[in-house]
Design a protein around this motif. Sequence first.
Motif, PDB file in Angstrom:
ATOM      1  N   VAL A 166      76.451  20.804  75.518  1.00 28.47           N
ATOM      2  CA  VAL A 166      77.210  21.178  76.714  1.00 28.47           C
ATOM      3  C   VAL A 166      78.017  22.457  76.486  1.00 28.47           C
ATOM      4  O   VAL A 166      78.256  23.228  77.425  1.00 28.47           O
ATOM      5  CB  VAL A 166      78.133  20.004  77.138  1.00 28.47           C
ATOM      6  CG1 VAL A 166      79.251  19.774  76.134  1.00 28.47           C
ATOM      7  CG2 VAL A 166      78.680  20.223  78.538  1.00 28.47           C
ATOM      8  N   ASN A 167      78.404  22.716  75.246  1.00 26.53           N
ATOM      9  CA  ASN A 167      79.219  23.893  74.937  1.00 26.53           C
ATOM     10  C   ASN A 167      78.425  25.193  74.943  1.00 26.53           C
ATOM     11  O   ASN A 167      79.009  26.275  74.970  1.00 26.53           O
ATOM     12  CB  ASN A 167      79.903  23.710  73.571  1.00 26.53           C
ATOM     13  CG  ASN A 167      80.857  22.535  73.566  1.00 26.53           C
ATOM     14  OD1 ASN A 167      81.518  22.261  74.565  1.00 26.53           O
ATOM     15  ND2 ASN A 167      80.923  21.811  72.458  1.00 26.53           N
ATOM     16  N   VAL A 168      77.092  25.092  74.877  1.00 25.65           N
ATOM     17  CA  VAL A 168      76.257  26.295  74.946  1.00 25.65           C
ATOM     18  C   VAL A 168      75.401  26.300  76.209  1.00 25.65           C
ATOM     19  O   VAL A 168      74.412  27.013  76.306  1.00 25.65           O
ATOM     20  CB  VAL A 168      75.368  26.442  73.686  1.00 25.65           C
ATOM     21  CG1 VAL A 168      76.227  26.644  72.455  1.00 25.65           C
ATOM     22  CG2 VAL A 168      74.429  25.252  73.511  1.00 25.65           C
ATOM     23  N   GLY A 169      75.781  25.456  77.171  1.00 23.85           N
ATOM     24  CA  GLY A 169      75.086  25.466  78.449  1.00 23.85           C
ATOM     25  C   GLY A 169      73.799  24.667  78.489  1.00 23.85           C
ATOM     26  O   GLY A 169      73.001  24.814  79.421  1.00 23.85           O
ATOM     27  N   LEU A 170      73.577  23.819  77.475  1.00 26.66           N
ATOM     28  CA  LEU A 170      72.360  22.999  77.453  1.00 26.66           C
ATOM     29  C   LEU A 170      72.748  21.558  77.168  1.00 26.66           C
ATOM     30  O   LEU A 170      72.870  21.146  76.009  1.00 26.66           O
ATOM     31  CB  LEU A 170      71.381  23.508  76.388  1.00 26.66           C
ATOM     32  CG  LEU A 170      70.034  22.798  76.318  1.00 26.66           C
ATOM     33  CD1 LEU A 170      69.222  23.027  77.595  1.00 26.66           C
ATOM     34  CD2 LEU A 170      69.235  23.265  75.103  1.00 26.66           C
TER      35      LEU A 170
END
Length: 296
Positions: A166-170
């Motif tokens: 979630v922290n890298v957009g995935l």
Amino acid sequence: MARSLLCRAVGAFQLSRTTTLLTGTRFYSQTEPEPLTVRQQDNGIRRIILNNPKKRNALSLSMLESLRENILTDVNSEDLRVIIISAKGPVFSSGHDLKELTSAQGRDYHTKVFHTCAEIMTLIQDIPVPVIAMVNGVATAAGCQLVASCDVAVVSEKSTFATPGVNVGLFCSTPAVAIGRAVPRKVAMEMLFTGTPISSHDALLHGLVSKVVPEERLEEETLAIARRVCQASRPVVALGKATFQRQMAQGRDAAYATASKVMVDNLALRDGQEGIQAFIEKRKPVWSHKAEKAHD
């Protein structure tokens, strides 16, 4: 003359192992790359080692394909009784290789990566022998998914587990399939929403792993479990593993119906009757390790 011949022999040997390219005044050596996974087997125990520590044992497509090959090789052989998956370096696995997930690779490649990963995670649960994760370090995203997919997980006290996608957009949607079936729903959701790592002891508390041990005892404790598995009948273990996975996906009544039928099937196995007879006669059973029937 003898010295000249020796020098030629040494030179030929070196050339056979390494190809040297001369560009300007600089030399480059091309050597065989290290295998992404290493497979070893002894006394029924197969060890598969993730062997790309420089890239944090990322589950690239090549790594996944290598892992699949090492799991499937002679998987139905009577000589194979249990598999241990471990890793070289301080990171068990950092998950997918994000360089493979950029737009440059495209949708078809991305689909192949996740299809292959899901195939391996289900394969681990579907093969007839138990699979043990031996973890000494960090397991994140698909690396955490791999741990959750194994039948047993023995980890060192310094190990940590996270789903930080979630922290890298995935968002870690595929890891969530395995993790959500291993830990309570709200624990899984917190891990997925925040990406915050949990310690080895919290992982044990929530059911993600089986046992936490000091780093120096990790291999000893893992091998002890593997050797205990090897003392049982292979077809009995295979039947039990398959049944456990099947009934866990069913409602209570259907699960009892499934398990009751399998108990009867188990009794019909030659090794099932051998075990009971050995208990009655107060002796050690002599397993055939063959899925042969004692009666219909």
